[in-house]
Motif scaffolding. Structure first.
Motif, PDB file in Angstrom:
ATOM      1  N   THR A   1       0.826  -1.208   0.000  1.00  0.00           N
ATOM      2  CA  THR A   1       0.000   0.000   0.000  1.00  0.00           C
ATOM      3  C   THR A   1       0.860   1.259   0.000  1.00  0.00           C
ATOM      4  O   THR A   1       0.612   2.197  -0.769  1.00  0.00           O
ATOM      5  N   ASP A   2       1.872   1.294   0.851  1.00  0.00           N
ATOM      6  CA  ASP A   2       2.747   2.475   0.910  1.00  0.00           C
ATOM      7  C   ASP A   2       3.497   2.674  -0.399  1.00  0.00           C
ATOM      8  O   ASP A   2       3.667   3.814  -0.864  1.00  0.00           O
ATOM      9  N   LEU A   3       3.936   1.573  -1.010  1.00  0.00           N
ATOM     10  CA  LEU A   3       4.629   1.680  -2.300  1.00  0.00           C
ATOM     11  C   LEU A   3       3.703   2.218  -3.385  1.00  0.00           C
ATOM     12  O   LEU A   3       4.121   3.017  -4.229  1.00  0.00           O
ATOM     13  N   LYS A   4       2.446   1.782  -3.358  1.00  0.00           N
ATOM     14  CA  LYS A   4       1.485   2.274  -4.349  1.00  0.00           C
ATOM     15  C   LYS A   4       1.233   3.766  -4.163  1.00  0.00           C
ATOM     16  O   LYS A   4       1.081   4.510  -5.129  1.00  0.00           O
TER      17      LYS A   4
ATOM     18  N   SER B   1       1.987   6.576  -6.911  1.00  0.00           N
ATOM     19  CA  SER B   1       1.015   7.574  -7.366  1.00  0.00           C
ATOM     20  C   SER B   1       1.567   8.984  -7.219  1.00  0.00           C
ATOM     21  O   SER B   1       1.404   9.829  -8.104  1.00  0.00           O
ATOM     22  N   GLU B   2       2.251   9.228  -6.077  1.00  0.00           N
ATOM     23  CA  GLU B   2       2.845  10.554  -5.869  1.00  0.00           C
ATOM     24  C   GLU B   2       3.931  10.827  -6.907  1.00  0.00           C
ATOM     25  O   GLU B   2       4.021  11.936  -7.441  1.00  0.00           O
ATOM     26  N   LEU B   3       4.739   9.810  -7.199  1.00  0.00           N
ATOM     27  CA  LEU B   3       5.799   9.968  -8.182  1.00  0.00           C
ATOM     28  C   LEU B   3       5.224  10.219  -9.568  1.00  0.00           C
ATOM     29  O   LEU B   3       5.749  11.041 -10.336  1.00  0.00           O
ATOM     30  N   LEU B   4       4.126   9.525  -9.891  1.00  0.00           N
ATOM     31  CA  LEU B   4       3.475   9.717 -11.181  1.00  0.00           C
ATOM     32  C   LEU B   4       2.940  11.141 -11.310  1.00  0.00           C
ATOM     33  O   LEU B   4       3.093  11.786 -12.354  1.00  0.00           O
TER      34      LEU B   4
END
Length: 289
Positions: free
Chosen positions: A120-123, A127-130
């Motif tokens: 979940t944290d990686l996702k 999303s933030e990186l995207l």
């Protein structure tokens, strides 16, 4: 059946671990996968459909898991699956599940080992990186547009001023005025050169590399022609020596930028000889490598 030692090891792992039999029913579930000991005991010998019915979960979860198990059996290799679920608090949780089928010496399926990691944290970071990447692309596009507009808006008045300087010089002004006009012309040329460098830098950062066959000698003389403004008041003896008959393959735009930078530096920073003239020697060796 798992030995006590093997069960203790699997129970202590900080990830979800489950083992299925060839009928896709649970043989083992560790405490991370199912925290409630009663449910963990109940689920042995059950499949995912029975588990989802028992826990009142969406049957599509069971379908996805069973599909993953069957895919792993068919591929006979480790098979991953990303799954999104909703926790009791209504929050979305993301999991990366993998299934590894284990076969005996005859090639028959013995069991399947499933592992699950919460990502979940990686996702969220993904999303933030995207979003940051999209914002960066937007900013880059806006910067490119600004550079283009600014360069055009700045060069237009420079061209007009240069035209006025030429007209005044045609009127044969006094030596003092002519000296001032020469200094104005030199400043205009420097500013125009600076603007061109900014535009070239912007184009270089976003333009794809396009390889073409070129005549190196022709490219050198094109660069010299574009740098005529730097020879004002100076005399240069320019020698060009091209060795080799192999085709010169490069990106035309970037090649021209490199050549102009090299030649302009040679013009700006060289020491003139005793006659006040400068000498520039350009040697190009083209080889098949």
């Amino acid at each position: 059946q798992l030995s006590t030692e093997a069960r203790n090891v699997l129970d202590a792992l900080p990830m979800e671990v489950v083992i299925f039999d060839p009928d896709l029913k649970y043989q083992y579930v560790n405490p991370i996968a199912v925290k409630d000991p009663e449910i963990r005991s109940w689920i042995i010998g059950k499949d995912d459909y029975e588990f989802c019915t028992y826990r009142n979960k969406d049957s599509r979860i069971a379908e996805a898991r069973q599909s993953l198990l069957k895919k792993a059996i068919h591929n006979r290799e480790l098979t991953p699956l990303h799954q999104k679920m909703t926790d009791p608090n209504g929050q979305s949780r993301h999991y990366l599940r993998t299934v590894h089928p284990v076969f005996d010496e005859k090639g028959d399926l013995r069991h399947l080992i499933g592992c699950s990691y919460e990502v979940t944290d990686l996702k969220k970071k993904e999303s933030e990186l995207l979003m940051m990447n999209q914002q960066l692309m937007k900013t880059t596009q806006e910067l490119d547009q600004f550079v283009y507009r600014a360069s055009h808006d700045l060069r237009s008045p420079l061209v007009s001023i240069m035209g006025l300087v030429n007209l005044i010089q045609m009127e044969e002004p006094s030596p003092m005025v002519m000296n001032y006009l020469t200094m104005v012309r030199r400043s205009i040329v420097k500013l125009d050169s600076f603007i061109r460098e900014i535009v070239n830098h912007s184009k270089n950062s976003r333009q794809e590399i396009e390889l073409e066959k070129m005549d190196p000698e022709e490219k050198v003389y094109d660069a010299i022609e574009e740098l005529k403004f730097l020879t004002e008041g100076k005399r240069f003896n320019i020698e060009v020596d091209v060795q080799g008959k192999s085709p010169w393959v490069s990106d035309p735009f970037r090649t021209q930028v490199v050549l102009k930078n090299l030649i302009s530096n040679a013009m700006k920073y060289q020491k003139p000889n005793t006659n006040g003239n400068g000498r520039i020697s350009i040697a190009i060796d083209v080889n098949p490598d």
